[in-house]
Design an enzyme around this catalytic site. Structure first.
Site, PDB file in Angstrom:
ATOM      1  N   CYS A  70       1.465   1.254  -3.621  1.00 45.96           N
ATOM      2  CA  CYS A  70       1.437  -0.355  -3.383  1.00 45.96           C
ATOM      3  C   CYS A  70       0.195  -1.155  -3.521  1.00 45.96           C
ATOM      4  O   CYS A  70       0.026  -1.742  -4.419  1.00 45.96           O
ATOM      5  CB  CYS A  70       1.851  -0.492  -2.100  1.00 45.96           C
ATOM      6  SG  CYS A  70       3.598   0.339  -1.621  1.00 45.96           S
ATOM      7  N   HIS A 131      -0.694  -6.849   1.559  1.00 47.40           N
ATOM      8  CA  HIS A 131      -1.064  -5.310   1.373  1.00 47.40           C
ATOM      9  C   HIS A 131      -2.482  -5.296   0.659  1.00 47.40           C
ATOM     10  O   HIS A 131      -2.578  -4.135   0.050  1.00 47.40           O
ATOM     11  CB  HIS A 131      -0.069  -4.539   0.746  1.00 47.40           C
ATOM     12  CG  HIS A 131      -0.015  -3.131   1.184  1.00 47.40           C
ATOM     13  ND1 HIS A 131       0.740  -2.191   0.694  1.00 47.40           N
ATOM     14  CD2 HIS A 131      -0.949  -2.494   2.234  1.00 47.40           C
ATOM     15  CE1 HIS A 131       0.396  -0.980   1.555  1.00 47.40           C
ATOM     16  NE2 HIS A 131      -0.560  -1.142   2.384  1.00 47.40           N
TER      17      HIS A 131
END
Length: 496
Positions: A70, A131
């Site tokens: 990610c 993130h």
């Protein structure tokens, strides 16, 4: 007559400006496999809205994430650069941020497409998962926050969605707990048992204080684990709106609906001005969740429910664009940050990972299933409908594509690894501008994908040509970082 001509010229100029400066809606799924959407061959998972996007636009069949994890993949997507260039590639095994207090994040020196578009007068928003870090030196500097990287508005998770965020879904720290807790406790138990036996046999008189100290140490270890698991959720699983925490810990109740409605409201607020919306879904990363309208409705359990709920959200965004008559002036992009996490299975044996179709591997590795992701772009009247392109492209390509369409020059003080997709999408070019694509596992180069420029000679290639290409690969990897050269395994792949 002159007034009529002037009006016509004004309308033409207005239409030309609208075409040259479109709105952008970038939809990013989390851990969605290329084998999940119906338009990529899935016959049992219902994704009518994603399929509608593909029917009205271009479907990329060799669309590649810059990383199978990610954090580095999203950094590459935002900046158009390999994550190793921005320092977003970890040298340790854990390649993503797991805590809100994690050190590091997307450097302030990096330029995102949001920064470029904001400078061009666009309203910019990121809704959903970020993130890429939050703070640098204290909890209020927000140096890595989306608002510090070109977004005017942020509503979502600064970190990520994890099993630990949803009670009853287990923990992602099982391996760490086993190493740091189970092993020490087993050693303490063995030591206690051994000392007790030796004392009973009279071979080693052991003071009671030793037993007390060992038991106290075991209690401290257990206490620390319980505190960690108890406090992890409120400290790391929360929603923010801009710089303010709005829900701590976050509630999954109608979460997709809330974020989707906020995205729709952003579009409505900016219908008269150019805008950039990045809708970064929490789906289909575990912990899986869905509202009662979708729970138990799919043929693929909890995973299918979440995928179909995400598809519903895509449909809501498309409907808003149609309602406001913005569809013809909006470039929509749909993709996933990496392939499906095929190894995601619960302790109860439920499969919580998706499908990567015919491709081997999945999230966290550089086999094709980990990096080949859905890639769909739609812009009615500009991009042909129903086109399928089988050329290697990257999620880094969105950066230069969006920047050029918005009228922004690319930064000249750094290397941009992405390539403008518009010539390929509009049929002006029949091949990708990428001759080489590099595939990293965190900090380390795993493979190089080679797409020969002279495809006519591909089938007649000889050993000497292969050696020349390998030398060229070596020179390029040296430019990316000479310290990597001794640690790489280069796999030259000739694309079909």
């Amino acid at each position: 007559m002159r007034i009529l001509v002037l009006l016509l010229l004004f309308l033409c100029e207005t239409q030309s400006c609208a075409t040259s400066r479109p709105n952008f809606v970038l939809l990013m799924a989390d851990d969605l496999g290329i084998g999940d959407p119906g338009c990529y061959g899935n016959k049992t998972l219902r994704t009518p809205n994603i399929d509608r996007l593909a029917e009205g636009g271009v479907k990329l069949t060799q669309h590649l994430a810059a990383s199978p994890l990610c954090t580095p993949s999203r950094a590459a997507f935002m900046t158009g650069r390999y994550p190793i260039r921005s320092g977003m590639a970890s040298q340790s095994k854990v390649g993503v941020f797991l805590f809100s207090a994690s050190s590091g994040g997307l450097p302030t020196s990096e330029i995102t497409f949001a920064k470029l578009l904001k400078n061009q007068g666009y309203s910019t928003a990121l809704i959903g998962k970020w993130h890429l870090g939050t703070n640098c030196h204290n909890k209020t500097d927000f140096c890595h926050h989306p608002l510090s990287h070109g977004f005017d508005y942020f509503h979502g998770l600064p970190v990520t969605n994890l099993r630990d965020c949803k009670p009853g879904e287990g923990t992602v720290f099982t391996t760490g707990i086993r190493m740091l807790v189970s092993v020490p406790l087993q050693l303490i138990a063995i030591a206690l048992l051994t000392l007790a036996v030796l004392k009973c046999l009279g071979l080693l008189p052991t003071p009671g204080l030793v037993f007390f100290c060992l038991l106290f140490l075991a209690a401290v270890i257990l206490g620390l684990v319980v505190c960690f698991l108890y406090y992890f959720r409120p400290l790391n699983c929360f929603l923010m709106r801009n710089h303010e925490i709005t829900q701590q810990p976050l509630s999954y109740d109608h979460l997709t609906q809330r974020l989707t409605e906020d995205a729709a409201e952003f579009i409505r607020r900016n219908a008269e001005t150019p805008f950039l919306l990045v809708l970064s879904y929490l789906h289909v990363h575990t912990a899986l969740f869905s509202s009662k309208d979708f729970a138990g409705k799919s043929k693929h359990g909890a995973y299918g429910d979440t995928a179909e709920e995400m598809d519903w959200s895509v449909g809501q965004i498309l409907n808003v664009l149609d309602e406001l008559r913005l569809a013809n002036n909006t470039l929509i992009y749909f993709s996933s940050d990496q392939g499906a996490h095929v190894e995601e299975v619960t302790t109860r044996g439920e499969v919580h990972g998706g499908s990567n179709g015919i491709y081997k591997g999945g999230k966290a590795n550089n086999w094709e299933g980990g990096i080949r992701v859905p890639g769909i772009l739609r812009w009615p009247g500009v991009i042909p409908a129903g086109l399928e392109i089988d050329e290697p492209t990257s999620n880094m390509d969105i950066f230069p594509t969006v920047a050029k369409l918005a009228g922004s020059p690319l930064p000249e003080d750094r290397i941009i690894d992405g390539r403008d997709l518009m010539p390929l999408l509009q049929g002006k070019s029949q091949r990708s501008d990428h001759e080489f694509l590099f595939h990293y596992c965190n900090f380390y180069l795993n493979a190089v994908r080679w797409h020969p420029r002279n495809r006519k000679r591909e089938h007649g290639i000889n050993a000497e040509a292969v050696r020349r290409r390998r030398k060229q690969c070596h020179r390029i990897t040296t430019q990316l970082g000479s310290h990597l050269v001794q640690q790489i395994w280069i796999k030259v792949k000739r694309c079909p």
